[in-house]
Write a protein that holds these residues in place. Structure first.
Motif, PDB file in Angstrom:
ATOM      1  N   GLY A   1       2.690   1.764  -3.546  1.00 27.78           N
ATOM      2  CA  GLY A   1       1.434   2.410  -4.307  1.00 27.78           C
ATOM      3  C   GLY A   1       1.463   3.844  -4.323  1.00 27.78           C
ATOM      4  O   GLY A   1       1.115   4.479  -5.409  1.00 27.78           O
ATOM      5  N   LYS A   2       1.379   4.154  -3.103  1.00 28.32           N
ATOM      6  CA  LYS A   2       1.173   5.438  -2.758  1.00 28.32           C
ATOM      7  C   LYS A   2       2.272   6.549  -3.308  1.00 28.32           C
ATOM      8  O   LYS A   2       2.113   7.668  -4.015  1.00 28.32           O
ATOM      9  CB  LYS A   2       0.850   5.935  -1.431  1.00 28.32           C
ATOM     10  CG  LYS A   2      -0.597   5.487  -0.897  1.00 28.32           C
ATOM     11  CD  LYS A   2      -0.734   5.901   0.683  1.00 28.32           C
ATOM     12  CE  LYS A   2      -2.068   5.380   1.250  1.00 28.32           C
ATOM     13  NZ  LYS A   2      -2.198   5.672   2.545  1.00 28.32           N
ATOM     14  N   ASP A   3       3.657   5.827  -3.113  1.00 27.50           N
ATOM     15  CA  ASP A   3       4.671   6.519  -3.497  1.00 27.50           C
ATOM     16  C   ASP A   3       4.769   6.639  -5.053  1.00 27.50           C
ATOM     17  O   ASP A   3       5.000   7.548  -5.636  1.00 27.50           O
ATOM     18  CB  ASP A   3       5.958   5.647  -3.281  1.00 27.50           C
ATOM     19  CG  ASP A   3       6.209   6.117  -1.731  1.00 27.50           C
ATOM     20  OD1 ASP A   3       5.716   6.709  -1.144  1.00 27.50           O
ATOM     21  OD2 ASP A   3       7.115   5.071  -1.297  1.00 27.50           O
ATOM     22  N   VAL A   4       4.376   5.468  -5.729  1.00 27.86           N
ATOM     23  CA  VAL A   4       4.302   5.390  -7.107  1.00 27.86           C
ATOM     24  C   VAL A   4       3.446   6.349  -7.583  1.00 27.86           C
ATOM     25  O   VAL A   4       3.366   7.183  -8.591  1.00 27.86           O
ATOM     26  CB  VAL A   4       4.019   4.109  -7.806  1.00 27.86           C
ATOM     27  CG1 VAL A   4       3.731   4.096  -9.171  1.00 27.86           C
ATOM     28  CG2 VAL A   4       5.101   3.192  -7.504  1.00 27.86           C
ATOM     29  N   GLU A   5       2.200   6.741  -7.053  1.00 28.36           N
ATOM     30  CA  GLU A   5       1.085   7.448  -7.500  1.00 28.36           C
ATOM     31  C   GLU A   5       1.734   8.879  -7.334  1.00 28.36           C
ATOM     32  O   GLU A   5       1.440   9.743  -8.065  1.00 28.36           O
ATOM     33  CB  GLU A   5       0.000   7.242  -6.647  1.00 28.36           C
ATOM     34  CG  GLU A   5      -1.286   8.217  -6.952  1.00 28.36           C
ATOM     35  CD  GLU A   5      -2.477   8.025  -5.985  1.00 28.36           C
ATOM     36  OE1 GLU A   5      -3.564   8.747  -6.236  1.00 28.36           O
ATOM     37  OE2 GLU A   5      -2.361   7.309  -5.065  1.00 28.36           O
ATOM     38  N   HIS A   6       2.304   9.094  -6.225  1.00 28.25           N
ATOM     39  CA  HIS A   6       3.044  10.672  -5.975  1.00 28.25           C
ATOM     40  C   HIS A   6       3.798  11.048  -7.148  1.00 28.25           C
ATOM     41  O   HIS A   6       3.785  12.132  -7.526  1.00 28.25           O
ATOM     42  CB  HIS A   6       3.588  10.742  -4.534  1.00 28.25           C
ATOM     43  CG  HIS A   6       3.961  11.872  -4.298  1.00 28.25           C
ATOM     44  ND1 HIS A   6       3.310  12.972  -3.983  1.00 28.25           N
ATOM     45  CD2 HIS A   6       5.173  12.440  -4.153  1.00 28.25           C
ATOM     46  CE1 HIS A   6       4.071  14.058  -3.741  1.00 28.25           C
ATOM     47  NE2 HIS A   6       5.209  13.588  -3.971  1.00 28.25           N
TER      48      HIS A   6
ATOM     49  N   GLN B   1       3.233  14.186 -14.063  1.00 28.83           N
ATOM     50  CA  GLN B   1       1.974  14.922 -15.011  1.00 28.83           C
ATOM     51  C   GLN B   1       1.951  16.304 -14.792  1.00 28.83           C
ATOM     52  O   GLN B   1       2.010  17.080 -15.909  1.00 28.83           O
ATOM     53  CB  GLN B   1       0.731  14.117 -14.552  1.00 28.83           C
ATOM     54  CG  GLN B   1      -0.378  14.565 -15.290  1.00 28.83           C
ATOM     55  CD  GLN B   1      -1.751  13.950 -15.007  1.00 28.83           C
ATOM     56  OE1 GLN B   1      -1.579  13.144 -14.002  1.00 28.83           O
ATOM     57  NE2 GLN B   1      -2.853  13.984 -15.830  1.00 28.83           N
TER      58      GLN B   1
ATOM     59  N   ASN C   1       0.678  -1.276   0.032  1.00 26.50           N
ATOM     60  CA  ASN C   1      -0.050   0.085   0.088  1.00 26.50           C
ATOM     61  C   ASN C   1       0.875   1.358   0.045  1.00 26.50           C
ATOM     62  O   ASN C   1       0.612   2.201  -0.750  1.00 26.50           O
ATOM     63  CB  ASN C   1      -0.843  -0.209   1.313  1.00 26.50           C
ATOM     64  CG  ASN C   1      -1.867   1.209   1.250  1.00 26.50           C
ATOM     65  OD1 ASN C   1      -2.429   1.594   0.177  1.00 26.50           O
ATOM     66  ND2 ASN C   1      -2.476   1.394   2.347  1.00 26.50           N
TER      67      ASN C   1
ATOM     68  N   GLY D   1       4.074   9.776 -10.279  1.00 30.95           N
ATOM     69  CA  GLY D   1       3.201   9.958 -11.443  1.00 30.95           C
ATOM     70  C   GLY D   1       2.587  11.374 -11.592  1.00 30.95           C
ATOM     71  O   GLY D   1       2.403  12.010 -12.556  1.00 30.95           O
ATOM     72  N   GLU D   2       1.838  11.652 -10.255  1.00 32.27           N
ATOM     73  CA  GLU D   2       1.324  12.983 -10.250  1.00 32.27           C
ATOM     74  C   GLU D   2       2.268  14.082 -10.612  1.00 32.27           C
ATOM     75  O   GLU D   2       2.105  15.305 -11.283  1.00 32.27           O
ATOM     76  CB  GLU D   2       0.588  13.357  -8.906  1.00 32.27           C
ATOM     77  CG  GLU D   2      -0.557  12.385  -8.781  1.00 32.27           C
ATOM     78  CD  GLU D   2      -1.200  12.475  -7.297  1.00 32.27           C
ATOM     79  OE1 GLU D   2      -0.467  13.155  -6.394  1.00 32.27           O
ATOM     80  OE2 GLU D   2      -2.328  11.869  -6.930  1.00 32.27           O
ATOM     81  N   LYS D   3       3.596  14.171  -9.965  1.00 31.81           N
ATOM     82  CA  LYS D   3       4.481  14.955 -10.113  1.00 31.81           C
ATOM     83  C   LYS D   3       4.974  15.059 -11.624  1.00 31.81           C
ATOM     84  O   LYS D   3       5.155  16.260 -12.306  1.00 31.81           O
ATOM     85  CB  LYS D   3       5.805  14.795  -9.299  1.00 31.81           C
ATOM     86  CG  LYS D   3       5.487  14.993  -7.968  1.00 31.81           C
ATOM     87  CD  LYS D   3       5.350  16.413  -7.611  1.00 31.81           C
ATOM     88  CE  LYS D   3       5.110  16.622  -6.194  1.00 31.81           C
ATOM     89  NZ  LYS D   3       4.967  17.985  -5.829  1.00 31.81           N
TER      90      LYS D   3
END
Length: 45
Positions: free
Chosen positions: A27-32, A38, A24, A34-36
């Motif tokens: 996953g949050k690290d990868v999402e962060h 983008q 979990n 990805g947001e940066k």
């Protein structure tokens, strides 16, 4: 025999819960990241 089974179930439960927490967090690290990426891409259009 019941004590051994209970101990095994306890160890298995703790291992599974620790693994879920780690996945979990990953996953949050990868999402962060990805947001940066983008937002950086949006600024450089």
């Amino acid at each position: 025999m019941k004590k051994i089974t209970a101990l095994f179930l306890l160890i298995a439960s703790v291992t599974v819960l620790a693994g879920c927490n780690t996945v979990n967090g990953f996953g949050k690290d990868v999402e962060h990241v990805g947001e940066k990426m983008q937002s950086s891409s949006d600024r450089n259009k």
